[in-house]
Structure formats: structure tokens, C-alpha cells
Design a protein around this motif. Structure first.
Motif, mmCIF file in Angstrom:
data_model
loop_
_atom_site.group_PDB
_atom_site.id
_atom_site.type_symbol
_atom_site.label_atom_id
_atom_site.label_comp_id
_atom_site.label_asym_id
_atom_site.label_seq_id
_atom_site.Cartn_x
_atom_site.Cartn_y
_atom_site.Cartn_z
ATOM 1 N N ASN A 103 0.701 -4.625 -15.591
ATOM 2 C CA ASN A 103 -0.761 -4.571 -15.661
ATOM 3 C C ASN A 103 -1.380 -4.996 -14.325
ATOM 4 O OD1 ASN A 103 -1.076 -3.723 -18.417
ATOM 5 N ND2 ASN A 103 -0.428 -5.771 -19.032
ATOM 6 N N GLY A 104 -0.702 -4.604 -13.258
ATOM 7 C CA GLY A 104 -1.099 -5.060 -11.932
ATOM 8 C C GLY A 104 -1.495 -3.935 -11.002
ATOM 9 N N ALA A 105 -1.317 -4.182 -9.718
ATOM 10 C CA ALA A 105 -1.885 -3.339 -8.673
ATOM 11 C C ALA A 105 -1.327 -1.924 -8.637
ATOM 12 C CB ALA A 105 -1.672 -4.011 -7.312
ATOM 13 N N ALA A 106 -0.106 -1.724 -9.127
ATOM 14 C CA ALA A 106 0.521 -0.394 -9.062
ATOM 15 C C ALA A 106 0.379 0.389 -10.359
ATOM 16 C CB ALA A 106 2.002 -0.536 -8.705
ATOM 17 N N TYR A 107 -0.562 -0.003 -11.218
ATOM 18 C CA TYR A 107 -0.617 0.588 -12.561
ATOM 19 C C TYR A 107 -0.901 2.088 -12.540
ATOM 20 C CZ TYR A 107 -5.796 0.709 -12.707
ATOM 21 O OH TYR A 107 -7.118 0.978 -12.481
ATOM 22 N N ARG A 108 -1.482 2.577 -11.463
ATOM 23 C CA ARG A 108 -1.678 4.026 -11.325
ATOM 24 C C ARG A 108 -0.716 4.637 -10.314
ATOM 25 N NH1 ARG A 108 -7.881 5.568 -10.558
ATOM 26 N NH2 ARG A 108 -6.935 7.634 -10.751
ATOM 27 N N ALA A 109 -0.505 3.941 -9.209
ATOM 28 C CA ALA A 109 0.295 4.504 -8.116
ATOM 29 C C ALA A 109 1.736 4.782 -8.529
ATOM 30 C CB ALA A 109 0.267 3.569 -6.907
ATOM 31 N N ALA A 110 2.397 3.816 -9.153
ATOM 32 C CA ALA A 110 3.823 3.967 -9.438
ATOM 33 C C ALA A 110 4.116 5.088 -10.434
ATOM 34 C CB ALA A 110 4.404 2.633 -9.926
ATOM 35 N N PRO A 111 3.441 5.147 -11.603
ATOM 36 C CA PRO A 111 3.731 6.255 -12.525
ATOM 37 C C PRO A 111 3.450 7.624 -11.914
ATOM 38 C CG PRO A 111 2.532 4.507 -13.663
ATOM 39 C CD PRO A 111 2.491 4.189 -12.201
ATOM 40 N N GLU A 112 2.394 7.725 -11.108
ATOM 41 C CA GLU A 112 2.048 9.018 -10.525
ATOM 42 C C GLU A 112 3.101 9.475 -9.519
ATOM 43 O OE1 GLU A 112 -1.930 8.889 -9.009
ATOM 44 O OE2 GLU A 112 -2.819 8.541 -10.994
ATOM 45 N N VAL A 113 3.609 8.555 -8.683
ATOM 46 C CA VAL A 113 4.640 8.914 -7.709
ATOM 47 C C VAL A 113 5.901 9.397 -8.420
ATOM 48 C CG1 VAL A 113 6.255 7.966 -6.009
ATOM 49 C CG2 VAL A 113 3.803 7.479 -5.813
ATOM 50 N N LEU A 114 6.328 8.670 -9.442
ATOM 51 C CA LEU A 114 7.541 9.057 -10.170
ATOM 52 C C LEU A 114 7.376 10.421 -10.842
ATOM 53 C CD1 LEU A 114 8.415 5.609 -11.780
ATOM 54 C CD2 LEU A 114 9.606 6.725 -9.897
ATOM 55 N N TRP A 115 6.216 10.660 -11.447
ATOM 56 C CA TRP A 115 5.966 11.952 -12.105
ATOM 57 C C TRP A 115 5.963 13.087 -11.083
ATOM 58 C CZ3 TRP A 115 1.801 15.372 -11.644
ATOM 59 C CH2 TRP A 115 1.801 16.426 -12.570
ATOM 60 N N GLU A 116 5.343 12.839 -9.929
ATOM 61 C CA GLU A 116 5.273 13.890 -8.914
ATOM 62 C C GLU A 116 6.651 14.222 -8.333
ATOM 63 O OE1 GLU A 116 2.349 12.631 -6.096
ATOM 64 O OE2 GLU A 116 0.748 12.597 -7.606
ATOM 65 N N LEU A 117 7.585 13.288 -8.401
ATOM 66 C CA LEU A 117 8.949 13.537 -7.931
ATOM 67 C C LEU A 117 9.832 14.149 -9.014
ATOM 68 C CD1 LEU A 117 9.566 10.352 -5.749
ATOM 69 C CD2 LEU A 117 9.303 12.709 -4.941
ATOM 70 N N GLY A 118 9.268 14.368 -10.204
ATOM 71 C CA GLY A 118 9.986 15.110 -11.225
ATOM 72 C C GLY A 118 10.480 14.326 -12.414
ATOM 73 N N ALA A 119 10.285 13.002 -12.433
ATOM 74 C CA ALA A 119 10.799 12.190 -13.532
ATOM 75 C C ALA A 119 9.951 12.341 -14.792
ATOM 76 C CB ALA A 119 10.843 10.721 -13.125
ATOM 77 N N GLU A 120 10.591 12.139 -15.932
ATOM 78 C CA GLU A 120 9.854 11.944 -17.180
ATOM 79 C C GLU A 120 9.500 10.470 -17.240
ATOM 80 O OE1 GLU A 120 10.457 12.094 -22.044
ATOM 81 O OE2 GLU A 120 11.890 13.135 -20.741
ATOM 82 N N ASP A 130 -9.684 6.817 -1.140
ATOM 83 C CA ASP A 130 -8.377 7.468 -1.184
ATOM 84 C C ASP A 130 -7.247 6.608 -0.628
ATOM 85 O OD1 ASP A 130 -9.137 7.556 1.452
ATOM 86 O OD2 ASP A 130 -8.460 9.615 1.792
ATOM 87 N N GLY A 131 -7.460 5.284 -0.522
ATOM 88 C CA GLY A 131 -6.416 4.407 0.001
ATOM 89 C C GLY A 131 -5.143 4.456 -0.827
ATOM 90 N N ARG A 132 -5.310 4.421 -2.146
ATOM 91 C CA ARG A 132 -4.138 4.476 -3.033
ATOM 92 C C ARG A 132 -3.404 5.801 -2.856
ATOM 93 N NH1 ARG A 132 -3.844 6.842 -7.849
ATOM 94 N NH2 ARG A 132 -6.118 6.859 -8.086
ATOM 95 N N GLY A 133 -4.155 6.899 -2.768
ATOM 96 C CA GLY A 133 -3.537 8.208 -2.600
ATOM 97 C C GLY A 133 -2.764 8.320 -1.296
ATOM 98 N N ARG A 134 -3.297 7.724 -0.234
ATOM 99 C CA ARG A 134 -2.591 7.751 1.048
ATOM 100 C C ARG A 134 -1.241 7.036 0.932
ATOM 101 N NH1 ARG A 134 -7.064 6.535 5.816
ATOM 102 N NH2 ARG A 134 -8.862 7.521 4.807
ATOM 103 N N TYR A 135 -1.259 5.888 0.256
ATOM 104 C CA TYR A 135 -0.018 5.134 0.085
ATOM 105 C C TYR A 135 0.973 5.916 -0.780
ATOM 106 C CZ TYR A 135 3.196 1.788 -1.992
ATOM 107 O OH TYR A 135 4.333 1.161 -2.463
ATOM 108 N N GLN A 136 0.482 6.539 -1.846
ATOM 109 C CA GLN A 136 1.373 7.302 -2.721
ATOM 110 C C GLN A 136 2.062 8.428 -1.958
ATOM 111 O OE1 GLN A 136 -1.507 6.761 -6.636
ATOM 112 N NE2 GLN A 136 -0.450 8.696 -6.383
ATOM 113 N N GLU A 137 1.309 9.131 -1.143
ATOM 114 C CA GLU A 137 1.897 10.225 -0.384
ATOM 115 C C GLU A 137 2.955 9.693 0.578
ATOM 116 O OE1 GLU A 137 1.584 13.606 -0.685
ATOM 117 O OE2 GLU A 137 0.678 12.887 -2.538
ATOM 118 N N TYR A 138 2.677 8.537 1.189
ATOM 119 C CA TYR A 138 3.680 7.966 2.093
ATOM 120 C C TYR A 138 4.927 7.547 1.319
ATOM 121 C CZ TYR A 138 6.323 4.893 5.007
ATOM 122 O OH TYR A 138 7.368 4.320 5.682
#
Length: 447
Positions: free
Chosen positions: A184-201, A154-162
Motif C-alpha cells: 500500500n505504498g509508493a509503487a502501488y501503481r508503478a510495479a503492477p503496470e511494469v510487470l503487466w507491460e512485460l507480459g506477466a499475469e 508523468d514522473g511515475r511514467g518516466r520511471y516505469q519506462e526506464y
């Protein structure tokens, strides 16, 4: 003792070629482990993250072997952004953090960056000590003291929440269409998920890593792909990260690029208005545009310049008690939020300004008029010292005399690649091209 292995951002090279071999990574891990276990106690841990390069598997295993051989307990994060390693090193009370990445470089390259227990990158002095240990006989742990290795799921999830906590309370991204290019790098899952969770399309780009396509025609060093997506989808803004997500470029709704200088100008002006810019100072490198310096001066603010490399920016920030700095290349360091450049969090701050002001990206992304700048690179071979040649020095002296009072010149060796970088700024673009061309020709002749 001078550093010979470490450059401006850790150890880097071509994968499976010295120093980026499994054997060297094992010894480097052992040396770093011994450096952090000098007191001989048993309770020591290290977190290791990586980007999506194929060679990351090899280096991760080798580093783990070296670190556990000196008694370090290893926590493996898998693919996470570089700033996540800084954050989790401190959050998980680790003695050491390691990021396996060559940042914006192609997949053939890789690198190893070290973070101290405070989450900041190691100092030059610490790296020199590790090199000294590496050069000798490394003391290994007794069999009963060999370290353990464990996966942290859950390291990625911890960073996303922060990362989400850095976005202003009460604001959302509802109604904003955002292109996010993760290289195609390290944030390929973290960045889209954070933006979506904050309400962006969210329109994701560069989110299908295969080990060899990191930074390949995508990301902060190749913004054309994201720009095309912005225009094609009618997006409000584009965010382009590099392979380890510590850099960012912003695209407005037309696809026009705002580099690190423009992002820093926006944040510095906003933070100064709010009384948040410590010391009324922005820290940036010698590469930042003269236009940024003039923009700050008009607002009674100061630009403090450092050598190239985000680590030197951070060191100057910590010495002076400043909280905002970065590089033209897109490292944006906000010590209120992170210990190193964080492309995702910097992108969130830009989006927060869009949400707060209800202005389009184009109104926020170009704070100042840049002074014409030209940068050219000349590759050189091993053992070559082109800048020491008398003919090159003479051409540089002549160029400096011609630019006196109307611009500036910066000639330096890259800290991460065998390149001589020739950069000049001048309002007179004809003169600019002439001086850069003359120096490049002289360096090429010397090479």
C-alpha cells in the motif's frame, strides 16, 4: 561537527513530533535549499517525491515552502518509489532530490531523504553542513528570487519506462503468474503496470493505499499476505516491496521467502559467470549471513562488509568501483541500473533469470544454506545509553568469548528507531539462543 538530526537514512521520526513537524520540515527545506544555492545563481531546481502516508501532504507542503523561500524551483512528483527520485533527480538535471518516506516503518512515522544532483544519497559530510546551516540564521531569497512550484504529472511514467529498459531485450514474462505486493505504498501503481507491460499475469496485493495502511500486514516486512496469495492463485513467484519500494523480498511458488542475501547470491553468481561483476566483489553489510560469505568464497568471489545502511553500501561500491551490493533486509543496489536500492528492478532481474533458465522460483531463490541467525530488538527511552553500562559490556564480552571461532556477534543501535539490535550467528543453535538471550536480558535490565 557530528550529525544529530540525520540518521542512517535521512531524518526520521513520528509524524507531528520533532523532528517530523511541519515547522522543522520548512526549516530543513530552507537549509537544504541554501546548501545547494551557495553560488548565488538563480537556476536551481529540486524534485520531491513521497510515499502514501497521510503525513506526506503536510511535509511536502512545508518542504516546498522552505525550498522556494531560498530560491529553489520545486517539481512535485507525487507518490513515486524512492529509486524513482534518484533517477529523476539526475534525469531532470535537478540540483537536489527529496523523498518523503519512512520506508518500511508504520504510517505514524515519516522521514525525509536527500539526493544529490548525481542521484545518489547525500554523504555524511553534506548532511553535517545542512545541519550547520539549520542551526543558524538561514539567508532567504529576495522577493524577486523566490522559487516556483510545479506538479510533474508523468514522473511515475518516466520511471516505469526506464525500469522496463533494465529487463533483458528479447525476454518476456509471458506465461508467468506473478503476485506483486506493493505494501500500500509508493509503487502501488508503478510495479503492477511494469510487470503487466512485460507480459506477466499480475495478481496485485497492497495496492489500495488510504494514508494509514502502508506496510500494514503487507509488503516486504510482512510476507504472509503475499505468500497466501501465491498459494491461493497458483502463482509462479511473489515479489514483496516495502513502503517506498527500495526493498524487495522474493517468494517462490510455495510461498517460501528469499531475503536480500539470497537475491544477491543469485545475481552475484550470474554476473560473475557473465564477467559483469566488477572486481569479483559483492558489497553487503555486517548483517549479511555467513552462509553468503561462504557461498561467494567457494566461487572465488569476495564479500566486502559495511556498516548497516544502504547508503554505506553505495559509498563502498563507489569507492571500490563495484556494481552490486545490498542488505539482507532487501535493499539490492545495482549501480548499472540505479543509484539506490530498487525493489522493482531487483525483482525484474530475478524474473529475468526465471525466464532465461525456465527454472521455477524455488530453484533460484535458495542459493546457499544459511548459518542459523538470531536477531532481537530492545527498545530504549530518550537519553538512555544501555550499551555503555558496565554490566552489559561484561555480558557482551562473555558472549564473544563463547562464540569465538564458531560464530559472530553484532550489537548496535538502530539508526532509524530507538532500538538496540542484538544479532548473532552460530552453527550451534542452543549456544546461539543462550548468548542472544543473555545480552537481551542485560540490555533490558540497563534500560
Amino acid at each position: 561537527m557530528t550529525r544529530t538530526l540525520f540518521g542512517t537514512d535521512g531524518v526520521r521520526g513520528r509524524a507531528n513530533t520533532y523532528p517530523m513537524t511541519a515547522e522543522m520540515a520548512l526549516r530543513l527545506g530552507a537549509a537544504a535549499g541554501r546548501f545547494f544555492r551557495r553560488d548565488g545563481t538563480a537556476a536551481h531546481r529540486v524534485v520531491i517525491g513521497k510515499d502514501t502516508r497521510l503525513s506526506g501532504y503536510m511535509l511536502e507542503n512545508a518542504l516546498t515552502a522552505g525550498l522556494t523561500s531560498t530560491g529553489m524551483n520545486v517539481l512535485l512528483l507525487g507518490p513515486v518509489p524512492t529509486p524513482a527520485v534518484g533517477f529523476l533527480t539526475r534525469s531532470m538535471r535537478a540540483d537536489l532530490g527529496v523523498m518523503i518516506s519512512a520506508s518500511h516503518n508504520p504510517h505514524q512515522d515519516n522521514g525525509i531523504k536527500f539526493f544529490g544532483p548525481d542521484g545518489f544519497k547525500l554523504s555524511d559530510d553534506a548532511e553535517r553542513e545542512i545541519e550547520a546551516i539549520l542551526a543558524g540564521e538561514i539567508a532567504l531569497a529576495q522577493p524577486q528570487n523566490i522559487g516556483r512550484a510545479k506538479r510533474i504529472d508523468d514522473g511515475r511514467g518516466r520511471y516505469q519506462e526506464y525500469a522496463k529498459t533494465t529487463f533483458p531485450v528479447g525476454l518476456r514474462l509471458d506465461g508467468l503468474k506473478v503476485v506483486i505486493d506493493c505494501a500500500n505504498g509508493a509503487a502501488y501503481r508503478a510495479a503492477p503496470e511494469v510487470l503487466w507491460e512485460l507480459g506477466a499475469e499480475v495478481i496485485p496485493v497492497g495496492v489500495a493505499p488510504n494514508g494509514t495502511n502502508i506496510n500494514d500486514r503487507c509488503g516486504s516486512t510482512y510476507t504472509q499476505t503475499a505468500a497466501e496469495a501465491v498459494v491461493a492463485h497458483g502463482a509462479d513467484v511473489g515479489i514483496c516491496l516495502d513502503g517506498d519500494a527500495d526493498r524487495v523480498m522474493i517468494l517462490d511458488q510455495t510461498g517460501k521467502v528469499a531475503d536480500g542475501d539470497q537475491i544477491m547470491a543469485l545475481l552475484a553468481a550470474r554476473w560473475a559467470e557473465e564477467g559483469r561483476l566488477h572486481g569479483g566483489t559483492l558489497v553487503a553489510t555486517v548483517m549479511s549471513n555467513l552462509g553468503l560469505e561462504r557461498f561467494l568464497e567457494r566461487r572465488g568471489l569476495r564479500l566486502e562488509r559495511t556498516n548497516v545502511g544502504d547508503r554505506y553500501v553505495v559509498e563502498a561500491m563507489r569507492r571500490g568501483g563495484f556494481n552490486l551490493g545490498g542488505e539482507q533486509s532487501g535493499h539490492i543496489v545495482m549501480t548499472d541500473y540505479a543509484t539506490t536500492g530498487d525493489g522493482l528492478i531487483a525483482g525484474l532481474q530475478f524474473l529475468a533469470e526465471m525466464a532465461r533458465t525456465e527454472q521455477p522460483a524455488s530453484a533460484l531463490a535458495q542459493s546457499f544454506q544459511t548459518v542459523p541467525q538470531m536477531l532481537k530488538n530492545v527498545r530504549y527511552g530518550a537519553g538512555s545509553q544501555p550499551l555503555a553500562a558496565a554490566a552489559v559490556q561484561a555480558v557482551i564480552a562473555d558472549a564473544e568469548a563463547r562464540l569465538q571461532g564458531s560464530g559472530r556477534l553484532l550489537i548496535r543501535k538502530s539508526g532509524t528507531e530507538p532500538l538496540v539490535r542484538v544479532m548473532a550467528e552460530c552453527e550451534d543453535e542452543v549456544l546461539l539462543a543462550e548468548v542472544v538471550g543473555s545480552i537481551v536480558a542485560a540490555v533490558e535490565a540497563a534500560v
